[in-house]
Design a protein around this motif. Structure first.
Motif, PDB file in Angstrom:
ATOM      1  N   LYS A 277      49.162  47.056  28.710  1.00  0.00           N
ATOM      2  CA  LYS A 277      48.805  46.387  29.958  1.00  0.00           C
ATOM      3  C   LYS A 277      50.014  45.651  30.540  1.00  0.00           C
ATOM      4  CE  LYS A 277      44.013  45.637  28.474  1.00  0.00           C
ATOM      5  NZ  LYS A 277      42.963  44.621  28.214  1.00  0.00           N
ATOM      6  N   GLY A 278      49.966  45.377  31.822  1.00  0.00           N
ATOM      7  CA  GLY A 278      51.036  44.653  32.483  1.00  0.00           C
ATOM      8  C   GLY A 278      50.976  43.158  32.196  1.00  0.00           C
ATOM      9  N   VAL A 279      52.129  42.499  32.352  1.00  0.00           N
ATOM     10  CA  VAL A 279      52.238  41.055  32.120  1.00  0.00           C
ATOM     11  C   VAL A 279      52.755  40.398  33.392  1.00  0.00           C
ATOM     12  CG1 VAL A 279      53.290  39.240  30.736  1.00  0.00           C
ATOM     13  CG2 VAL A 279      52.699  41.431  29.673  1.00  0.00           C
ATOM     14  N   SER A 280      52.012  39.468  33.939  1.00  0.00           N
ATOM     15  CA  SER A 280      52.427  38.790  35.170  1.00  0.00           C
ATOM     16  C   SER A 280      53.573  37.819  34.880  1.00  0.00           C
ATOM     17  CB  SER A 280      51.256  38.034  35.781  1.00  0.00           C
ATOM     18  OG  SER A 280      50.891  36.934  34.958  1.00  0.00           O
ATOM     19  N   GLU A 281      54.330  37.489  35.932  1.00  0.00           N
ATOM     20  CA  GLU A 281      55.433  36.546  35.782  1.00  0.00           C
ATOM     21  C   GLU A 281      54.921  35.175  35.338  1.00  0.00           C
ATOM     22  OE1 GLU A 281      57.745  36.336  39.300  1.00  0.00           O
ATOM     23  OE2 GLU A 281      58.398  38.436  39.229  1.00  0.00           O
ATOM     24  N   LYS A 282      53.749  34.770  35.832  1.00  0.00           N
ATOM     25  CA  LYS A 282      53.177  33.475  35.471  1.00  0.00           C
ATOM     26  C   LYS A 282      52.877  33.404  33.979  1.00  0.00           C
ATOM     27  CE  LYS A 282      49.367  30.337  36.622  1.00  0.00           C
ATOM     28  NZ  LYS A 282      48.163  30.136  37.463  1.00  0.00           N
ATOM     29  N   VAL A 283      52.286  34.474  33.440  1.00  0.00           N
ATOM     30  CA  VAL A 283      51.955  34.511  32.007  1.00  0.00           C
ATOM     31  C   VAL A 283      53.225  34.503  31.163  1.00  0.00           C
ATOM     32  CG1 VAL A 283      50.981  35.956  30.177  1.00  0.00           C
ATOM     33  CG2 VAL A 283      49.724  35.630  32.312  1.00  0.00           C
ATOM     34  N   ALA A 284      54.218  35.295  31.564  1.00  0.00           N
ATOM     35  CA  ALA A 284      55.478  35.358  30.826  1.00  0.00           C
ATOM     36  C   ALA A 284      56.203  34.018  30.855  1.00  0.00           C
ATOM     37  CB  ALA A 284      56.368  36.457  31.404  1.00  0.00           C
ATOM     38  N   ALA A 285      56.204  33.357  32.023  1.00  0.00           N
ATOM     39  CA  ALA A 285      56.879  32.059  32.158  1.00  0.00           C
ATOM     40  C   ALA A 285      56.204  30.996  31.302  1.00  0.00           C
ATOM     41  CB  ALA A 285      56.901  31.633  33.617  1.00  0.00           C
ATOM     42  N   LYS A 286      54.878  31.000  31.273  1.00  0.00           N
ATOM     43  CA  LYS A 286      54.154  30.033  30.461  1.00  0.00           C
ATOM     44  C   LYS A 286      54.440  30.248  28.978  1.00  0.00           C
ATOM     45  CE  LYS A 286      49.543  28.165  29.527  1.00  0.00           C
ATOM     46  NZ  LYS A 286      48.095  28.239  29.844  1.00  0.00           N
ATOM     47  N   ALA A 287      54.489  31.510  28.558  1.00  0.00           N
ATOM     48  CA  ALA A 287      54.779  31.814  27.159  1.00  0.00           C
ATOM     49  C   ALA A 287      56.169  31.322  26.775  1.00  0.00           C
ATOM     50  CB  ALA A 287      54.664  33.320  26.916  1.00  0.00           C
ATOM     51  N   GLN A 288      57.156  31.572  27.647  1.00  0.00           N
ATOM     52  CA  GLN A 288      58.517  31.124  27.372  1.00  0.00           C
ATOM     53  C   GLN A 288      58.593  29.607  27.278  1.00  0.00           C
ATOM     54  OE1 GLN A 288      61.104  32.927  26.546  1.00  0.00           O
ATOM     55  NE2 GLN A 288      62.394  31.115  26.338  1.00  0.00           N
ATOM     56  N   ARG A 289      57.866  28.921  28.161  1.00  0.00           N
ATOM     57  CA  ARG A 289      57.855  27.457  28.143  1.00  0.00           C
ATOM     58  C   ARG A 289      57.245  26.935  26.842  1.00  0.00           C
ATOM     59  NH1 ARG A 289      55.270  26.948  32.371  1.00  0.00           N
ATOM     60  NH2 ARG A 289      53.199  26.318  31.639  1.00  0.00           N
ATOM     61  N   LYS A 290      56.164  27.566  26.399  1.00  0.00           N
ATOM     62  CA  LYS A 290      55.520  27.151  25.157  1.00  0.00           C
ATOM     63  C   LYS A 290      56.423  27.407  23.944  1.00  0.00           C
ATOM     64  CE  LYS A 290      51.469  25.661  26.535  1.00  0.00           C
ATOM     65  NZ  LYS A 290      51.005  24.275  26.256  1.00  0.00           N
ATOM     66  N   VAL A 291      57.162  28.526  23.965  1.00  0.00           N
ATOM     67  CA  VAL A 291      58.105  28.823  22.882  1.00  0.00           C
ATOM     68  C   VAL A 291      59.172  27.736  22.801  1.00  0.00           C
ATOM     69  CG1 VAL A 291      59.944  30.390  22.153  1.00  0.00           C
ATOM     70  CG2 VAL A 291      57.742  31.313  22.876  1.00  0.00           C
TER      71      VAL A 291
END
Length: 372
Positions: A277-291
């Motif tokens: 499935k595709g990954v939105s920029e918002k989801v990717a950005a939130k994941a990076q911030r949490k990391v």
């Protein structure tokens, strides 16, 4: 680009043909690469003059001392190696430490340049793409099954030493093969250095280093085992029945529903990609911030732990040294009781220096094991 992998028979000791299989004290034969630690040390010592942190120089005709001085741009002792060498042919600790100093510079640099997460991702991707040479190498060292398990569940990816030590033993640890498996040699060079040195000069079987090495040695007809399942959030290692996989992607496991909820913002992009499935920029950005937030929190905890260890060590050592000069007993790493003398006049200086060394050794436990 693929190339042919030629299976080799199992070899040991001096028969191992690899630049990394060299004793840590054989500084003339150490493998070299750009920014290998030795290069930086040599530059620092040659450019910094009389700086107190730099190595000095001595007048000597000893060829080994001259060679080390040229290699490092300075020399770490007031005596040449030929004069430190003890009589009777038994190597003493000071000479071994000095001869191993270039190796230690390289080990530190290699550790800083390593990237095990990228190396793991590269091998998993190559295995999933059914890269013929990658699978042939893994089969040759009995690691195909455990990498398969790791490709299905990354928490079960095997210890890198499980792969690298047999590569050495089968004479398959060429740069090309290492790049095929891990992307770049630099990603795993610190492991190549450490275990290449141990294979060149095997530690006693009953020593701490010998027991560690024995866990990863290649044994014909014995398949390497995958790592036990561990929680992707807290790292807790669990038995299969106590650890549940993500029901959507089956690539990570958790020890509890609470850990799964906490880890979801980080795991979500990988979970979606694993399902195609595709990954939105918002989801990717939130994941990076949490990391990044999680990494900052771990660094903070580690810093506090180091400060607590340092304070406790200094308090203990201060109490010990304040007893005054006299004879005390201590044990070396093999359990032998040694008589030591602690002069009070040097206590303050010793406390600071030994505390720093102690903290450094905690960060490099495998080095201390390798030095026996």
């Amino acid at each position: 680009q693929q190339h042919n992998v030629v299976p080799m028979p199992l070899v040991t000791g001096e028969a191992l043909a690899n630049p990394y299989v060299v004793r840590r004290d054989d500084f003339r034969r150490l493998p070299r690469w750009p920014n290998d630690g030795i290069e930086q040390e040599r530059k620092k010592n040659r450019e910094s003059g009389q700086d107190s942190t730099c190595l000095g120089r001595i007048e000597t005709d000893d060829p080994d001392t001259i060679a080390m001085t040229e290699l490092l741009g300075g020399y770490p002792s007031k005596l040449p190696l030929s004069e430190i060498e003890p009589e009777g042919g038994t190597e003493a600790e000071p000479i071994g430490f000095i001869r191993s100093l270039p190796f230690m510079f390289q080990k530190t640099a290699a550790k800083e340049q390593s990237n095990l997460p990228i190396a793991k991702s590269h091998l998993i991707e190559a295995y999933k793409r059914k890269h013929a040479d990658v699978r042939r190498i893994l089969k040759e060292i009995n690691c195909e099954k455990c990498v398969y398990k790791g490709s299905c569940d990354e928490s079960r990816f095997p210890d890198f030493r499980t792969i690298i030590v047999p590569l050495f033993q089968k004479n398959l640890a060429s740069d090309k093969n290492v790049e095929l498996l891990f992307g770049k040699v630099s990603h795993v060079r610190h492991i190549l250095l450490e275990f290449g040195a141990q294979l060149a000069d095997p530690p006693p079987e009953n020593s701490p280093a010998g027991k560690v090495l024995s866990q990863f040695l290649y044994v014909p007809e014995v398949k390497a085992t995958p790592a036990p399942k561990s929680c992707a959030e807290c790292g807790h290692v669990s038995d299969d029945e106590d650890c549940s996989k993500c029901s959507a992607c089956k690539t990570v496991a958790y020890c509890s529903a609470d850990c799964q909820r906490k880890h979801w913002p980080i795991h979500k992009p990988d979970c979606l990609r694993a399902q195609g499935k595709g990954v939105s920029e918002k989801v990717a950005a939130k994941a990076q911030r949490k990391v990044e937030e999680k990494a900052a929190l771990e660094r903070s905890h580690k810093s506090k732990e180091c400060e607590q260890v340092k304070k406790q060590f200094e308090d203990d050592f201060t109490a010990y040294a304040s007893e005054g000069p006299g004879e005390h007993w201590a044990h070396d790493c093999s359990g032998k009781r040694l008589r030591i003398h602690v002069p009070t006049v040097y206590a303050d200086q010793m406390i600071g220096n030994i505390a720093k060394i102690f903290l450094q050794l905690r960060e490099e436990q495998i080095v201390s094991l390798g030095m026996f």
